[in-house]
Structures are given as structure tokens and as C-alpha cells.
Design a protein around this motif. Structure first.
Motif, PDB file in Angstrom:
ATOM      1  N   ALA A  30      67.536  66.671  68.094  1.00 25.84           N
ATOM      2  CA  ALA A  30      66.775  65.554  68.651  1.00 25.84           C
ATOM      3  C   ALA A  30      65.352  65.547  68.109  1.00 25.84           C
ATOM      4  N   SER A  75      72.599  58.768  63.936  1.00 30.11           N
ATOM      5  CA  SER A  75      72.111  60.043  64.482  1.00 30.11           C
ATOM      6  C   SER A  75      72.148  60.042  66.005  1.00 30.11           C
ATOM      7  N   LEU A  76      71.798  58.919  66.611  1.00 30.49           N
ATOM      8  CA  LEU A  76      71.859  58.814  68.074  1.00 30.49           C
ATOM      9  C   LEU A  76      73.300  58.917  68.562  1.00 30.49           C
ATOM     10  N   ILE A  86      72.596  58.691  77.351  1.00 30.98           N
ATOM     11  CA  ILE A  86      72.125  57.663  76.424  1.00 30.98           C
ATOM     12  C   ILE A  86      73.265  56.845  75.820  1.00 30.98           C
ATOM     13  N   VAL A  90      72.936  53.441  73.333  1.00 30.19           N
ATOM     14  CA  VAL A  90      73.306  53.637  71.924  1.00 30.19           C
ATOM     15  C   VAL A  90      74.418  52.660  71.537  1.00 30.19           C
ATOM     16  N   VAL A 108      65.476  50.359  70.213  1.00 28.34           N
ATOM     17  CA  VAL A 108      65.782  51.693  69.687  1.00 28.34           C
ATOM     18  C   VAL A 108      64.573  52.608  69.857  1.00 28.34           C
ATOM     19  N   LEU A 112      64.240  56.148  71.778  1.00 28.73           N
ATOM     20  CA  LEU A 112      63.705  57.357  71.155  1.00 28.73           C
ATOM     21  C   LEU A 112      62.558  57.950  71.983  1.00 28.73           C
ATOM     22  N   VAL A 115      64.242  59.882  74.625  1.00 24.55           N
ATOM     23  CA  VAL A 115      64.745  61.136  74.060  1.00 24.55           C
ATOM     24  C   VAL A 115      63.593  62.137  73.920  1.00 24.55           C
TER      25      VAL A 115
END
Length: 172
Positions: A30, A75-76, A86, A90, A108, A112, A115
């Protein structure tokens, strides 16, 4: 045959084995994702997305770098393996990978930021007596809530946890 000890890292997933629980996380992954997206020094956010956010594929906002957008979403998607919190967002922003716009990228970036504030979270599997497990399933659906195609969105949440003894005795 060699004993390689307990596993601690596998395919980007950190495994921590304690006396009371097994924890799976991806804090290193992450953090690298945040660096790659240019959000490593961003302000952390406590919510995943705006309330009642409705994005559409026919947005008039400026286009963004499709390669970066798709890379970050991919990647997410991998991060979802240990971060089911999430998964909905996503999946939602994944709908716009074909023609990503500024408003999609803003959603997005908000994700992030969330995250960033929860980078150390993961999945915890408490050690239990296997004879006392309870399966609980929740489901929900948004009927025809998709703006572009009137499609429905559904979700399922599954818990497998220790059941209280009184609950078990009532159903045996």
C-alpha cells in the motif's frame, strides 16, 4: 525436506502469526502504491468516497492519463485481497478504466487518501475452536442504480466466526 519456519511474506502479503490470531496485510504494498501514484505525502481521509457519489461514463471533464489510471486501479484490485473494506469503491471506479476523466480520478484519489490513513489494516483470523464456528452472510443490491446502463450492483459479506455456546446449543 527442510522446515522453512512459519511463513511471514507471500506474494506481497505480510503474514503475522501470533498466539491468538493470524493477520494478513499489505502495508508495504500500500505504501509503494501511494508513492507510485504521487499520494505518499497526502492528507489521510477517514471515508472511502463522497456520500451519494454518482459518476458516469459520459463525463465532460478533462481526460486523465489512462495508463496511470489503469495501473493504479489494477494495484488497488490486488490490495482488495487483504482490504475488503475498499472492494466496493475499487469496483465502482473500475467501470471508468476505458475512458477515465478528472472526476473519476478525483474519486480514486479520495480512495488513496483513505488507504493512506488505514495503511496498516488487514484481515485478522482469530484462533478458535473449530467445532464452534458460525457462518453469517449478508447481501444487498442497488436495483438499477447504475447511471449509464441501469444495471444493478450487488454485494455479499461473509463472516466465519466463533459462535457463542448458547447460540450453538439452540440449533443443535
Amino acid at each position: 525436506m527442510n522446515d522453512l519456519d512459519a511463513i511471514s511474506y507471500y506474494l506481497g502479503i505480510e503474514v503475522r502469526q501470533g498466539k491468538k490470531a493470524l493477520t494478513l496485510g499489505q502495508s508495504t504494498y500500500a505504501s509503494k502504491l501511494l508513492e507510485r501514484s504521487g499520494m505518499a505525502k497526502c492528507k489521510a481521509w477517514v471515508t472511502l468516497m463522497e456520500e451519494r457519489l454518482k459518476l458516469t461514463k459520459v463525463s465532460t471533464a478533462a481526460k486523465v492519463d489512462a495508463t496511470l489510471y489503469q495501473s493504479i486501479i489494477g494495484s488497488l484490485r490486488y490490495l482488495v485481497y487483504t482490504r475488503p473494506d475498499i472492494a466496493f469503491v475499487v469496483g465502482y471506479v473500475s467501470h471508468f478504466m476505458e475512458d477515465s476523466r478528472e472526476d473519476h480520478w478525483a474519486a480514486v484519489k479520495r480512495l488513496l487518501r483513505y488507504v493512506k490513513g488505514t495503511v496498516d489494516q488487514g484481515i485478522v483470523f482469530p484462533k478458535t475452536d473449530r467445532s464452534r464456528l458460525q457462518l453469517t452472510v449478508f447481501s444487498d443490491v442497488d436495483m438499477a442504480g447504475h447511471i449509464d446502463g441501469q444495471r444493478s450492483t450487488s454485494g455479499v459479506l461473509i463472516f466465519l466466526e466463533s459462535a457463542p455456546i448458547s447460540w450453538l446449543s439452540a440449533y443443535r
